[in-house]
Each structure stands twice: as C-alpha cells, then as structure tokens.
Design a protein around this motif. Structure first.
Motif, short mmCIF file in Angstrom:
data_model
loop_
_atom_site.label_atom_id
_atom_site.label_comp_id
_atom_site.label_asym_id
_atom_site.label_seq_id
_atom_site.Cartn_x
_atom_site.Cartn_y
_atom_site.Cartn_z
N ALA A 241 -23.59 12.93 25.49
CA ALA A 241 -24.62 11.93 24.74
C ALA A 241 -26.29 12.44 24.38
CB ALA A 241 -24.38 10.68 25.46
N ILE A 242 -26.60 12.06 24.47
CA ILE A 242 -28.81 12.53 24.33
C ILE A 242 -29.12 10.90 24.64
CG2 ILE A 242 -30.40 13.25 23.52
CD1 ILE A 242 -28.95 15.28 21.62
N THR B 179 -34.74 7.11 26.56
CA THR B 179 -35.34 7.51 27.97
C THR B 179 -36.00 8.75 27.24
OG1 THR B 179 -33.40 7.59 29.15
CG2 THR B 179 -35.57 8.54 29.95
N PHE B 180 -35.77 9.42 26.17
CA PHE B 180 -36.66 10.36 25.31
C PHE B 180 -37.39 9.59 25.06
CE2 PHE B 180 -38.34 12.90 21.71
CZ PHE B 180 -38.01 14.55 22.25
N ASP C 55 -39.19 10.28 34.64
CA ASP C 55 -38.11 10.86 35.20
C ASP C 55 -38.25 11.54 34.53
OD1 ASP C 55 -36.04 11.91 34.53
OD2 ASP C 55 -34.65 10.43 33.77
N THR C 56 -38.32 13.25 35.95
CA THR C 56 -38.99 14.30 35.30
C THR C 56 -38.55 15.00 34.35
OG1 THR C 56 -37.68 15.03 37.76
CG2 THR C 56 -39.82 14.31 37.68
N HIS C 57 -36.44 14.86 34.58
CA HIS C 57 -35.39 16.21 33.85
C HIS C 57 -35.77 15.52 32.08
CE1 HIS C 57 -32.42 18.33 33.90
NE2 HIS C 57 -32.16 17.88 32.54
N GLU C 58 -36.46 13.95 32.12
CA GLU C 58 -36.20 13.58 30.69
C GLU C 58 -38.65 14.70 30.32
OE1 GLU C 58 -35.36 12.69 27.84
OE2 GLU C 58 -33.45 12.28 29.23
N LEU C 59 -38.96 14.35 30.91
CA LEU C 59 -40.55 14.87 30.74
C LEU C 59 -39.78 16.69 30.54
CD1 LEU C 59 -43.47 14.49 31.06
CD2 LEU C 59 -43.06 14.66 33.34
N ALA C 60 -39.02 16.79 32.22
CA ALA C 60 -39.41 18.30 31.36
C ALA C 60 -37.96 18.60 29.76
CB ALA C 60 -38.00 19.38 32.44
N ARG C 61 -37.46 17.55 29.14
CA ARG C 61 -37.13 17.83 28.53
C ARG C 61 -37.89 17.38 26.67
NH1 ARG C 61 -31.70 16.89 26.89
NH2 ARG C 61 -30.68 16.53 28.76
N PHE C 62 -39.36 17.24 27.77
CA PHE C 62 -39.77 16.35 26.96
C PHE C 62 -41.34 17.87 26.30
CE2 PHE C 62 -44.29 14.75 25.63
CZ PHE C 62 -44.48 14.24 24.43
N VAL C 63 -41.30 17.99 27.36
CA VAL C 63 -41.89 19.44 27.25
C VAL C 63 -41.59 20.96 26.71
CG1 VAL C 63 -43.25 21.47 28.94
CG2 VAL C 63 -43.46 18.92 29.72
N VAL C 64 -40.06 20.44 26.50
CA VAL C 64 -39.72 21.62 25.45
C VAL C 64 -39.38 21.35 24.19
CG1 VAL C 64 -37.77 23.17 25.74
CG2 VAL C 64 -38.31 22.60 28.18
#
Lengths: 215, 215, 215, 215
Positions: free
Chosen positions: D183-184, D188-189, C156-165
């Motif tokens: 909602a977070i 997934t995170f 999930d690239t959106h989550e990945l982005a979130r995680f990178v940030v």
DNA sequence: TATGAATGAGAATTCATTCAT
DNA sequence: CATGAATGAATTCTCATTCAT
C-alpha cells in the motif's frame, strides 16, 4: 475441410485414440511422434491438442479407453455356471480365449502395460483391480464350488484360477512378440490347454506309477 | 585413479551394458537418454561412443549380451532325462523356474523384447531360435519318448511343450507388470503348475464321467 | 570451434545474460525467442540450455544478475554525510543520477520490472527490499539529522526521501520511453531538481505570503 | 438471448478492448493469448476478428482508446489560472494526481508504453505529443507568467514543468510495480510534493547559510 | 581414454488466424 | 454475428552425436 464438421468432431477423440494405439504399439510411447498420429487420420498435430492436453494425457486416455470397455464387458456379462465342471471349464477357456482374440486391442493394452509398467504403474494396478482381479475372483469361486462338490482335487483355488489364466496371457505375449511373422497355431494351443486341464497330463497308469497307487 | 581406472576400463563395455539395461527397462528404448546411462556409471555421454557407435547399436549389443549367455547356459547344460516321466516333469519345471529366478536379467530381456518387438523384430526371432526353440525341442523330444513309452496321452508334443512353458512365461510377465508392488506368490504358483501337470486338474471320477456327475 | 573452449565456457553465462538483456528489453519477455539470444553471441539454442534450464529461469537469473551487483555497490559504498545539508543534498542527487547513467543496465532492469511486475512480483519485492529500501533508509536518516539540526523543515522524512528519489525514477522512465529518439536534457532536469530542492520553488516573498500576493 | 445480445453487440468493441487491457497488462503483449481475452467476455477467439483485424491492430486500438479520451479530457478542460501562484500550484498538483487516480487506465497505459516502447515507438510519440506535451506546455506557460510576475525564481520553465510532473509519474510507476501488494501512502506523498514545491525544502535560516544571502 | 561444450535436427506444444457452419 | 474446429508456422525444449581438448 469437407463440411461435415460436427460429425467429425464428435468422433475425433475416438479417431485419435485409435490412431494413437496404432502408433504407440508400433513405436512405443517414447518414440511415437504426435505428428504421425495426426497424419494417420488426416489432421495436423494441433488438432490433437484440441482433445488431449499432452502426449502423456493422451497415453493415459488411451489406456483407460482400452481397458474400461473390456472390464465393463466382463462385469456386465456374468459368468454363468452349470454344475458340470467340465462344461464350465470349456466355457471358461473359450470365453477367455475368445475375449482375447475378439479384442485385438486387448493384446496391445497388454503390450503397453508391459512396456510402460515402470513409468505408469498406476495403470497396471488399475487394470489389475478392475479387470484381472474380478476374473480370478469368479473362477476361484467356481473352483471352490467344484471342490465342495468333489469335482476338483482340493487346492488353493485362487492360485488355480491364476494358473488357468496363465497360458492365455502367455499366448497373448507370444502373439505380441511374433506379430504375424510367426503364425501361432492358437487352436492347437487352446485345445492342448483344454485337454490338459480337463483330463490331466498323464495317463492314469503312468500316474499311478509316479508316487502312490492308492488312486 | 590409475590402477582402478585401468581395471575399470577393461570392464567399461560391461558396465555400460549393465547401466543401459537398467535405463532401457525403466524408460523404454525411445525415451532413454544416453546421458542417464552414462551418469549411472560415473562417466559422460562421450564415453559411451568410445565403445558403441550409436544408441541403436548399444541396444542391439544389450540384447545380444543378455540372451547369448543365457542361451549358451541352456545349450551347455544338456537336459538329462530319466525314464521316470514324473521326475522329468519336476526337473523341467524346476529348471525353467529356477532359470528365471536366477537370472534377473532374463525378465528384463523379455520386457525389452515385448516393448520393442515391432521395432527390432530380428531380435525377437534371434532369441526365439537361439533360446526358446531349443527348449521346446528338448521338451517335445522327451514327451515323444513319453508317449512311446505309454507314459503320456498321445498328443501334439510340440504344442504340449509350448503349453508347459507357457505358465513360466506368464509368471515372468506378472513379475514385470507388478515389480515388487504386488508380491507374487511364486512358490504356490509353481506348485500349482506342478500339481496340475502331474496329476491333472480333475479327479479320476469326475474325469471318467466327463459329462456325468456320478460323484 | 576456435579452440579456447574453456575460456569461452567460463564466460558463457555472462554472455548469455548480456544477450538476453538486449533481447528482452527490445522485444519483451513474452516475445523474445531464445534463438535470437543465442544468435547474438554466435551459438545455438541448445547452448543456452546448458546453462539455464528454461526461458523463465533465464529471465530470473537475468533479474538477479542485474540487481545483485547494483544493490551490492550501494551497500558497500556507505553514504558519507557531512553536516552541510546543502552539500549532502548535492551529494545525494549526484550519486543517484550518476548511478543511473553509469549503469545502463539499471534502466533496463526497471523496464523489465515494470513490464513483468504482475508475472514476477517476487522480483519486484526483492529489488525493493535489497535495493530501494536501503536507499530510502539512508536518506531519511540524514533528513532526520537535518531536522534535529534545524537545517530542514520538520516533515515525514521517509516520505521526503521517497520524494527526493522520485524524479530520478521519473527521468529513468522517460529515457526508457523515448530511448534515443528524444534527447532528454538530463543535465537541465537534474539541475532543476537540485535547484528546487535546495532553494525551494518559490521566492521567500511569495512563500511567506503563501496565499497572498504581496508581489 | 436476443434483446441483451443486440445491446451487447453494439458494445462488443469496447468490451473487447476492456478485456484486452486486462490481459495485456497482466501478461504483456507478446504473451497474451487472444483466447483469454475472448473468454473474459464470454465469446470465442473468432469474435475478436469480427472487430479487429489482428492482434497487433487490437493493441493499437487499445492504446488509442486509452489515450484519446484522456488527452481529450485534458484538452477540453482548459487549465484555469488565477494570479495566485500558490493556489495554482495546488490546483496543478491536485489535477495531476486526481487525473491519475481517477483514471485507473492511465496507469496501465503507461505500463504498456514502457513495456512495448521499443516495439511500438510510434505510440509513445503519439502519446507524448497528444498528451504530455500539452500538459507541459500549459504548465510552463503559467510558470512563465509567474516569473514575469516575480512569483517564481527565474528558471527554465519547461524543465520546471517536467520536474513538477515527474513525481506524479514516479508515483504512478510505484503503483504499477507494487500493485496492491504494498500500500503506497499516496496522500502523504502528494502532500510532501506539495510542501516541497510550495515552501521549498530548506528553512530560510539554513538556506541563507548555504551560499549567498543576497536572497 | 575420457571429457563436456556445442551442435542441430527434431519433437512437443502454443496460438494467431481462417473458415465452414 | 458468432462459433469453434482446424490449421500450421513459430517456439520452447530435448538429446544423439561430434569433436577439440
């Protein structure tokens, strides 16, 4: 500070309103400082906020607390008419004048209403409907009866009521304007009012000369 | 920007006083902000200080500027009496009422005086002596003559004058209180005033009986 | 007081906002006194009210003035991708971290948002949509491309982005918490971040076993 | 009123702290009124002073009461390591995330620390040494062992620990910022966090191309 | 003349804290 | 233990007044 806290507490709102009346009339709404109101009864500014949430609300409460009991008094004490129109007029006048001079607060209420009429128009209207309108109503009814009984010259009785009340209002204004700097001879004023209303301003003779002599 | 400006400059004090009247009556002396007065005529606070040295002086100038020309008008236009007392009463009433309705500012002057009476008592007194006293003087003189001529029932003529003026004052107050929220039927009020003064409230018959009901 | 009034005037709002930031972060919104803000730039309380109508509006303006230019900078400077995913990751991290360290105010903005999140939720939301969301958007697009090109493990690239940030945000928080009391070794933190992202945490051997210990 | 009362009395301090947490987080330290805290549990301001000598002491007690049991829990429950690094990483992450979401209060503690960091730096430091430092210590020890066992790429393990914790902190901040408005997707995170840590971001193929293939 | 930025005294309002009950 | 009335210092906000331009 003394100990009789709870008794004082119960009286605080009244105390504050009393003090507020004194200050508001002396200084006007805008220029009155809450601190001065507080000082007057020996408490501090903060105390006022225990009972009134703002200066404006205090003012509103004041207006209400002034007019409500007055209106109530008028509503409770029904007008008691006889079929003697002269006696009733006497009764009307004495009641109106007594009412005003018994109730020192009535004058101040009027001042506050005049001063702040544009800022608090709702109060003016409330006072009119709760207080003035019923008086005019009662008087005009009596006058209607008087006309029906041939005691009074036919006329617009509501306007007549208004006119009968007018000098009372006027006297009130005078005493607001001059306070005790210029002693107003109320008794004489009232007696003049009475005389004119009861007997008319003019002598029969002069009157006859005036327009018609069919009288 | 130049021609109009310089013309305006000469009128600045008047402009300011005009604006000040509007604000003072709307908000009361204490709560009126000089900035609002200034905005009304498109200048800034500072400008007011070019013409008036303080808010208080501005208020004083306002009172003076309102009452002076009114008093003057009354003083210049002598009362002109006939020997017809009824005509003169008509004349008195129409002059008094007309005065109020011609001079919108008169009403506001009264409001300011009532509102600030305790803070600026000197103004009340000045107005009384320059403005009201002369009126009462003139009227009572006419009534004296009327009594001497047998047109009027003997009475305290100064009080009578006061009483004749009272409803006028009263109408004035009403219009201050209700503004244009409650249309006051002035014509009817005035006509009632006139009728009562001219012919008296009661019928001759009722009046003669006073306590009896021969009617 | 000096003479260059007009120049100062133009800069006043910025000056005030600058001072406000310093005080709000030092003391928190609730406990900051406007007077202290004023003193900081050598003016008095009243001056602040020439530019901001209340403490709350000042705070709001502060948030806006902090986030707007930051958001703009990000929006103006498009992300420039290569097809080298490693280089792009380096680029992402250096840009994110540089941004934080170049913009001292960014950290404080975050603090204010965390502190006052419940009182001013609209600001949090605004900042999210104007500032954070676009970043996540850009990054996730790049990751999508990376997946398509077989550079990145599908996820999930959106989550990945979130995680990178996330670690960037985290470092930010750390520096808010410890200020300069505890020197944070940012360089090492960043380099760790980079290493883990670029090469993964585990050796290929360990990774392949995933649950086994072929070591 | 009596039985329940006495039971409540014993719990008063806790009640107060609970209420204080709710108010402080909602309003911030500076803007929270003791009266609101009191109201929340149906007592009056005065009562708070029976248990806490000032607002500041109350705040201090709150921080302590929040962090102490959390720290204790961590200290009591030793980390239990296996020699499976992947399993241990899973264990670390689940413990960290569980800890945060089990303990709603943890988030709020963090908010208070961020908000008031400059005013109460001692709390930040205390929390760091009693709470965060031990976690980092434990993790870095495990990572040291992992490096020694060839499971993990050699690196600064303390920084690595910090980096492993960072996204957890970050998620925490997010939930502070958005509350339940946004909602977070925590699961997934967390799963992303786990995947990246466990297997690295890049495919082996991409990785080899990156810099060296001696790996 | 006119401006309007700045002032600063002062007013409204808030709230931690005290204390008599 | 608990109350809640009262305090008063602190704070926000207002506005008449000044003065450099």
């Amino acid at each position: 500070m003394s100990g009789i806290r709870s008794k004082q507490k119960a009286e605080r709102p009244e105390q504050i309103l009393e003090a507020a009346l004194d200050e508001f009339r002396k200084t006007g709404y805008g220029a009155t400082r809450l601190e001065d109101i507080a000082k007057r009864i020996g408490v501090t500014k903060g105390t006022i906020y225990l009972y009134f949430e703002s200066k404006e609300k205090l003012f509103e409460s004041l207006i209400t607390s002034l007019s409500a009991p007055l209106a109530q008094e008028f509503q409770e004490n029904e007008w008691e008419w006889t079929d003697d129109i002269a006696a009733d007029l006497d009764y009307i006048l004495s009641r109106l004048y007594n009412f005003i001079f018994e109730h020192h607060k009535f004058r101040e209420l009027l001042r506050l209403l005049v001063s702040e009429a544009d800022r608090f128009p709702q109060f003016v209207d409330e006072n009119y409907s709760e207080f003035i309108a019923p008086i005019l109503q009662s008087l005009s009814k009596r006058f209607d009866a008087g006309i029906a009984a041939g005691q009074i010259e036919p006329t617009d009785t509501h306007e007549l009521a208004r006119f009968v009340v007018a000098p009372v209002l006027s006297l009130n204004i005078m005493s607001l304007l001059f306070g005790n700097r210029r002693a107003i001879d109320c008794d004489t004023f009232i007696s003049t009012h009475r005389k004119v209303l009861l007997r008319g301003l003019l002598k029969p003779g002069a009157k006859e000369g005036e327009g018609g002599q069919s009288e």
